[in-house]
Design an enzyme around this catalytic site. Structure first.
Site, short mmCIF file in Angstrom:
data_model
loop_
_atom_site.label_atom_id
_atom_site.label_comp_id
_atom_site.label_asym_id
_atom_site.label_seq_id
_atom_site.Cartn_x
_atom_site.Cartn_y
_atom_site.Cartn_z
N LYS A 196 70.19 71.46 13.03
CA LYS A 196 70.72 72.27 14.14
C LYS A 196 72.21 72.41 13.94
O LYS A 196 72.95 71.42 13.88
CB LYS A 196 70.41 71.59 15.48
CG LYS A 196 70.98 72.35 16.67
CD LYS A 196 70.54 71.74 17.99
CE LYS A 196 71.19 72.45 19.15
NZ LYS A 196 70.80 71.89 20.44
N ARG A 206 74.27 78.59 27.19
CA ARG A 206 75.15 77.70 27.95
C ARG A 206 75.38 78.26 29.36
O ARG A 206 75.55 77.50 30.30
CB ARG A 206 76.43 77.45 27.18
CG ARG A 206 76.09 76.68 25.90
CD ARG A 206 77.23 75.96 25.26
NE ARG A 206 76.77 75.35 24.01
CZ ARG A 206 77.53 75.09 22.96
NH1 ARG A 206 78.82 75.36 23.01
NH2 ARG A 206 77.02 74.54 21.89
N LYS A 248 67.60 75.70 13.21
CA LYS A 248 68.13 76.47 14.33
C LYS A 248 69.61 76.73 14.12
O LYS A 248 70.31 75.81 13.73
CB LYS A 248 67.92 75.64 15.60
CG LYS A 248 68.38 76.27 16.88
CD LYS A 248 68.16 75.29 18.01
CE LYS A 248 68.81 75.85 19.26
NZ LYS A 248 68.86 74.90 20.33
N SER A 274 69.67 82.16 21.96
CA SER A 274 70.09 83.11 22.98
C SER A 274 71.02 84.21 22.46
O SER A 274 70.85 85.39 22.81
CB SER A 274 70.77 82.34 24.12
OG SER A 274 71.86 81.58 23.62
#
Ligand code: PBG
Length: 325
Positions: A196, A206, A248, A274
């Site tokens: 990650k 966030r 990710k 996102s």
């Protein structure tokens, strides 16, 4: 022209292209990330993530019904508590929003889809870091592991099938596996966020979790310039007992996914985060790309790069698109 080799012969029509297609997206492989916020009576939309909301318990229920009806593979639960503190103590509240949401969802779905609970402290801490801090304000790896272990047992007891270890602490998979096994949760699996990266593409998330983070996560998430480091992280997670390995973000990290697929004999997962979603949505909203084609193309390419499992905010919509095809 005397051409013997004509690759175009295998592209003459859609039936032919389907016949020789190497990678297809299936809805059973999709995981839908969900946000549930404590104390909401109505869902609240999230800036830069069209169609994604912070759910109330009521709207969450409807969304789970849709996920069940459409037949996606699973959901991944992120929760936003009302109270945050230094230690992230609401994560260990058996009736806190995360445990409650997991319990409700599992009751609703039974064994019909996989309930993944996010196992991290960032939504629960007042400073927004993924672990607790030491006296110098640094993220304290080993104290955080103890909390992750307790969190894991609680989430398992509340019905999670699988835990997503997303905090990037050293030894987190091993600590969680040990805690689960000790509490006789041998069958609860671990989705290891093995590689990650400290990414700019987490921006809208966030907002979604109302992150309190000042600064960045670069002392625990990985440097985007590295791939050997990923292979090391992945190897460690495999040794510590991970069941699925995640890379990710997704789109700028296909090389990492592919490299992982060459060395790992576990299912691989990819997470369209996102900011990646937001880029596609913003471009589509301006008429710059064909939205549905772009979405399906991204998912297909993740498959091609080696992902079996794909976490995406588009999961329900993609399931509908695939049903229509
Ligand atoms: C942290 C977590 C993050 C995401 C998933 N889990 C944010 C971060 O690491 O800062 C990002 C997901 C997204 O951007 O869609 N537990």
């Amino acid at each position: 022209m005397e051409l013997t080799q004509r690759p175009r012969r295998l592209r003459v029509n859609q039936a032919m292209r389907n016949l020789v297609s190497e990678n297809v997206v299936q809805k059973e492989s999709l995981i839908l990330p969900l946000f549930v916020r404590e104390g909401l009576t109505n869902p609240v939309s999230i800036k830069a993530m069209p169609g994604v909301v912070q759910h109330s318990s009521e709207s969450l229920k409807h969304e789970i019904d849709r996920a069940l009806a459409l037949g996606i593979g699973g959901v991944m639960v992120f929760a936003i508590p009302e109270i945050r503190d230094e230690m992230g103590s609401q994560a260990l509240n058996p009736d806190g929003i995360l445990n409650k949401a997991v319990r409700d969802i599992r009751t609703q779905v039974g064994e019909n889809l996989i309930v993944v609970a996010d196992l991290c402290l960032d939504e629960f801490t007042s400073h927004g870091h993924c672990g607790v801090l030491d006296q110098f304000g640094r993220v304290d790896n080993d104290r955080t592991l103890e909390i992750y272990g307790e969190m894991a047992v609680l989430l398992a007891a509340n019905g999670a099938h699988m835990l997503g270890t997303s905090g990037m602490m050293d030894g987190q998979v091993g600590a969680v596996r040990k805690a689960l096994d000790k509490a006789s949760f041998q069958d609860i699996s671990i989705l290891a966020y093995a590689a990650k990266y400290a990414s700019a593409f987490y921006g809208p998330f966030r907002d979604a979790v109302e992150s309190q983070l000042q600064g960045d996560r670069k002392s625990y998430q990985q440097d985007p310039s590295n791939i050997k480091e990923s292979l090391r992280e992945i190897q460690l997670d495999v040794e510590e007992g991970a069941d699925i390995i995640m890379v990710k973000p997704a789109m700028a990290y296909l090389d990492v996914l592919h490299a992982a697929s060459q060395v790992v004999n576990l299912p691989l997962a990819s997470y369209i985060v996102s900011g990646e979603m937001a880029m596609v949505e913003a471009a589509a909203a301006q008429g710059l790309v064909d939205r549905e084609r772009a979405i399906l193309e991204i998912l297909t390419c993740l498959r091609r790069a080696g992902a079996q499992v794909i976490c995406t905010y588009w999961a329900l919509e993609v399931a509908q698109l695939l049903d229509r095809k």
